[in-house]
Scaffold this motif. Structure first.
Motif, PDB file in Angstrom:
ATOM      1  N   ALA A 296      38.150  27.099  44.758  1.00 59.20           N
ATOM      2  CA  ALA A 296      38.761  25.742  44.900  1.00 59.20           C
ATOM      3  C   ALA A 296      37.507  24.635  45.211  1.00 59.20           C
ATOM      4  O   ALA A 296      37.545  24.022  46.094  1.00 59.20           O
ATOM      5  N   SER A 297      36.920  24.468  44.089  1.00 59.66           N
ATOM      6  CA  SER A 297      35.758  23.525  44.259  1.00 59.66           C
ATOM      7  C   SER A 297      35.382  22.875  43.054  1.00 59.66           C
ATOM      8  O   SER A 297      35.656  23.446  41.821  1.00 59.66           O
ATOM      9  N   ARG A 298      35.155  21.592  43.066  1.00 58.13           N
ATOM     10  CA  ARG A 298      34.820  20.889  41.975  1.00 58.13           C
ATOM     11  C   ARG A 298      33.914  21.320  40.911  1.00 58.13           C
ATOM     12  O   ARG A 298      33.946  21.496  39.679  1.00 58.13           O
ATOM     13  N   SER A 299      32.559  21.689  41.655  1.00 58.38           N
ATOM     14  CA  SER A 299      31.547  22.257  40.800  1.00 58.38           C
ATOM     15  C   SER A 299      31.883  23.604  39.944  1.00 58.38           C
ATOM     16  O   SER A 299      31.621  23.720  38.813  1.00 58.38           O
ATOM     17  N   ALA A 300      32.807  24.554  40.550  1.00 55.15           N
ATOM     18  CA  ALA A 300      33.388  25.414  39.816  1.00 55.15           C
ATOM     19  C   ALA A 300      33.996  25.173  38.459  1.00 55.15           C
ATOM     20  O   ALA A 300      33.942  25.666  37.491  1.00 55.15           O
ATOM     21  N   TYR A 301      34.973  24.058  38.748  1.00 55.82           N
ATOM     22  CA  TYR A 301      35.599  23.545  37.359  1.00 55.82           C
ATOM     23  C   TYR A 301      34.778  23.245  36.453  1.00 55.82           C
ATOM     24  O   TYR A 301      34.581  23.191  35.371  1.00 55.82           O
ATOM     25  N   GLU A 302      33.844  22.144  36.919  1.00 57.45           N
ATOM     26  CA  GLU A 302      32.818  21.582  35.999  1.00 57.45           C
ATOM     27  C   GLU A 302      31.887  22.501  35.408  1.00 57.45           C
ATOM     28  O   GLU A 302      31.854  22.256  34.129  1.00 57.45           O
ATOM     29  N   GLN A 303      31.416  23.483  36.172  1.00 57.84           N
ATOM     30  CA  GLN A 303      30.566  24.593  35.610  1.00 57.84           C
ATOM     31  C   GLN A 303      31.421  25.312  34.532  1.00 57.84           C
ATOM     32  O   GLN A 303      30.983  25.727  33.430  1.00 57.84           O
TER      33      GLN A 303
ATOM     34  N   ALA B 218      34.047  24.591  32.699  1.00 61.44           N
ATOM     35  CA  ALA B 218      33.913  23.634  31.465  1.00 61.44           C
ATOM     36  C   ALA B 218      32.847  23.728  30.787  1.00 61.44           C
ATOM     37  O   ALA B 218      32.833  23.774  29.504  1.00 61.44           O
ATOM     38  N   GLN B 219      31.743  23.705  31.369  1.00 63.11           N
ATOM     39  CA  GLN B 219      30.446  23.790  30.558  1.00 63.11           C
ATOM     40  C   GLN B 219      30.190  24.996  29.767  1.00 63.11           C
ATOM     41  O   GLN B 219      29.453  25.016  28.845  1.00 63.11           O
ATOM     42  N   MET B 220      30.717  26.055  30.353  1.00 54.82           N
ATOM     43  CA  MET B 220      30.267  27.351  29.592  1.00 54.82           C
ATOM     44  C   MET B 220      31.427  27.761  28.523  1.00 54.82           C
ATOM     45  O   MET B 220      31.050  28.541  27.636  1.00 54.82           O
ATOM     46  N   LEU B 221      32.316  26.873  28.335  1.00 50.91           N
ATOM     47  CA  LEU B 221      33.446  27.094  27.433  1.00 50.91           C
ATOM     48  C   LEU B 221      32.627  26.903  25.791  1.00 50.91           C
ATOM     49  O   LEU B 221      32.051  25.927  25.466  1.00 50.91           O
ATOM     50  N   GLY B 222      33.001  27.726  24.905  1.00 51.55           N
ATOM     51  CA  GLY B 222      32.685  27.464  23.404  1.00 51.55           C
ATOM     52  C   GLY B 222      33.937  26.754  22.902  1.00 51.55           C
ATOM     53  O   GLY B 222      34.770  26.544  23.552  1.00 51.55           O
ATOM     54  N   ILE B 223      33.658  26.321  21.661  1.00 48.29           N
ATOM     55  CA  ILE B 223      34.753  25.746  21.034  1.00 48.29           C
ATOM     56  C   ILE B 223      36.096  26.604  20.976  1.00 48.29           C
ATOM     57  O   ILE B 223      36.085  27.610  20.452  1.00 48.29           O
ATOM     58  N   GLY B 224      36.897  25.566  21.379  1.00 51.38           N
ATOM     59  CA  GLY B 224      38.249  26.252  21.026  1.00 51.38           C
ATOM     60  C   GLY B 224      38.577  27.325  22.321  1.00 51.38           C
ATOM     61  O   GLY B 224      39.481  27.772  22.777  1.00 51.38           O
TER      62      GLY B 224
ATOM     63  N   SER C  35      25.278  31.160  29.360  1.00 51.30           N
ATOM     64  CA  SER C  35      25.010  30.702  27.905  1.00 51.30           C
ATOM     65  C   SER C  35      23.908  31.657  27.324  1.00 51.30           C
ATOM     66  O   SER C  35      23.966  31.896  26.103  1.00 51.30           O
ATOM     67  N   ASP C  36      23.083  31.998  28.102  1.00 48.03           N
ATOM     68  CA  ASP C  36      22.091  32.988  27.642  1.00 48.03           C
ATOM     69  C   ASP C  36      22.578  34.458  27.273  1.00 48.03           C
ATOM     70  O   ASP C  36      22.381  35.225  26.601  1.00 48.03           O
ATOM     71  N   LEU C  37      23.919  34.722  27.907  1.00 52.32           N
ATOM     72  CA  LEU C  37      24.753  35.878  27.440  1.00 52.32           C
ATOM     73  C   LEU C  37      25.557  35.698  26.287  1.00 52.32           C
ATOM     74  O   LEU C  37      26.055  36.713  25.829  1.00 52.32           O
ATOM     75  N   THR C  38      25.720  34.522  25.751  1.00 46.53           N
ATOM     76  CA  THR C  38      26.580  34.410  24.571  1.00 46.53           C
ATOM     77  C   THR C  38      25.825  33.628  23.321  1.00 46.53           C
ATOM     78  O   THR C  38      24.780  32.946  23.663  1.00 46.53           O
ATOM     79  N   ASP C  39      26.529  33.570  22.365  1.00 47.28           N
ATOM     80  CA  ASP C  39      25.864  32.875  21.113  1.00 47.28           C
ATOM     81  C   ASP C  39      26.316  31.383  21.154  1.00 47.28           C
ATOM     82  O   ASP C  39      25.585  30.499  20.895  1.00 47.28           O
ATOM     83  N   CYS C  40      27.544  30.989  21.650  1.00 46.08           N
ATOM     84  CA  CYS C  40      28.068  29.838  21.258  1.00 46.08           C
ATOM     85  C   CYS C  40      29.266  29.350  22.389  1.00 46.08           C
ATOM     86  O   CYS C  40      30.172  28.876  22.037  1.00 46.08           O
ATOM     87  N   GLY C  41      28.964  30.018  23.636  1.00 43.89           N
ATOM     88  CA  GLY C  41      29.860  29.669  24.823  1.00 43.89           C
ATOM     89  C   GLY C  41      31.000  30.820  24.990  1.00 43.89           C
ATOM     90  O   GLY C  41      31.051  31.646  24.158  1.00 43.89           O
ATOM     91  N   VAL C  42      31.561  30.734  26.015  1.00 42.96           N
ATOM     92  CA  VAL C  42      32.637  31.662  26.444  1.00 42.96           C
ATOM     93  C   VAL C  42      34.086  31.372  25.816  1.00 42.96           C
ATOM     94  O   VAL C  42      34.331  30.314  25.550  1.00 42.96           O
ATOM     95  N   ALA C  43      34.777  32.489  25.537  1.00 47.58           N
ATOM     96  CA  ALA C  43      36.224  32.061  24.908  1.00 47.58           C
ATOM     97  C   ALA C  43      37.012  31.818  26.211  1.00 47.58           C
ATOM     98  O   ALA C  43      37.860  31.151  25.843  1.00 47.58           O
ATOM     99  N   GLY C  44      36.904  32.213  27.258  1.00 52.09           N
ATOM    100  CA  GLY C  44      37.707  31.599  28.488  1.00 52.09           C
ATOM    101  C   GLY C  44      37.117  31.891  29.582  1.00 52.09           C
ATOM    102  O   GLY C  44      36.104  32.589  30.030  1.00 52.09           O
ATOM    103  N   VAL C  45      37.207  31.070  30.797  1.00 52.66           N
ATOM    104  CA  VAL C  45      36.877  30.995  32.000  1.00 52.66           C
ATOM    105  C   VAL C  45      38.292  31.050  33.023  1.00 52.66           C
ATOM    106  O   VAL C  45      38.881  30.085  32.983  1.00 52.66           O
ATOM    107  N   ILE C  46      38.170  31.663  34.093  1.00 52.11           N
ATOM    108  CA  ILE C  46      39.271  31.707  34.922  1.00 52.11           C
ATOM    109  C   ILE C  46      38.551  31.261  36.340  1.00 52.11           C
ATOM    110  O   ILE C  46      37.833  31.870  36.706  1.00 52.11           O
ATOM    111  N   VAL C  47      39.110  30.104  36.649  1.00 52.41           N
ATOM    112  CA  VAL C  47      38.143  29.717  37.825  1.00 52.41           C
ATOM    113  C   VAL C  47      39.258  29.857  39.266  1.00 52.41           C
ATOM    114  O   VAL C  47      40.320  29.371  39.030  1.00 52.41           O
ATOM    115  N   THR C  48      38.739  30.812  40.107  1.00 53.99           N
ATOM    116  CA  THR C  48      39.488  31.154  41.325  1.00 53.99           C
ATOM    117  C   THR C  48      38.869  30.394  42.512  1.00 53.99           C
ATOM    118  O   THR C  48      39.666  30.367  43.412  1.00 53.99           O
TER     119      THR C  48
END
Length: 124
Positions: free
Chosen positions: A55-62, A64-70, A40-53
């Protein structure tokens, strides 16, 4: 589009790999306590997309938390064996329409509801 690719993984070997593949910024989760904050320090309002490669729950949780609106989260690192076993037991199948690469522009420009299931491009 002024987008940057951020690679997140652990260790110097993974850093070297990610940088060799063209990421703009690498975040080592072994060294960074709050990965979501680092992104989030690298972006103004979250990222446009996250590709989770991973296989861990924390990777998916994190992710999702990085995503910006839309923003879009793409789950790639699922528990493959378990997912395949579930699909086999439930007789789950996917509807996919395949198109030659030459039709890529037409496929991308068409409305999503035009295709039954998913559209895929053949790389042959």
């Amino acid at each position: 589009m002024e987008m940057r690719v951020v690679g997140i993984d652990g260790g110097q070997d993974k850093k070297a790999l990610c940088l060799s593949l063209g990421v703009d910024v690498f975040i080592d989760f072994l060294d960074v306590k709050d990965v979501v904050r680092a992104v989030s320090d690298l972006t103004d309002c979250g990222v446009a997309g996250v590709i989770v490669t991973a296989a861990s729950r924390s990777a998916y949780e994190q992710g999702a938390q990085m995503l910006g609106i839309g923003g879009t989260l793409v789950p790639v690192g699922l528990y493959v064996q378990e997912d395949l076993a579930l699909a086999a037991r439930k007789q789950i199948r996917a509807e996919v329409q395949c198109f030659p690469m030459e039709q890529a522009e037409a496929v991308f420009q068409s409305k999503a509801n035009r295709y039954k299931g998913r559209a895929a491009l053949r790389l042959e």
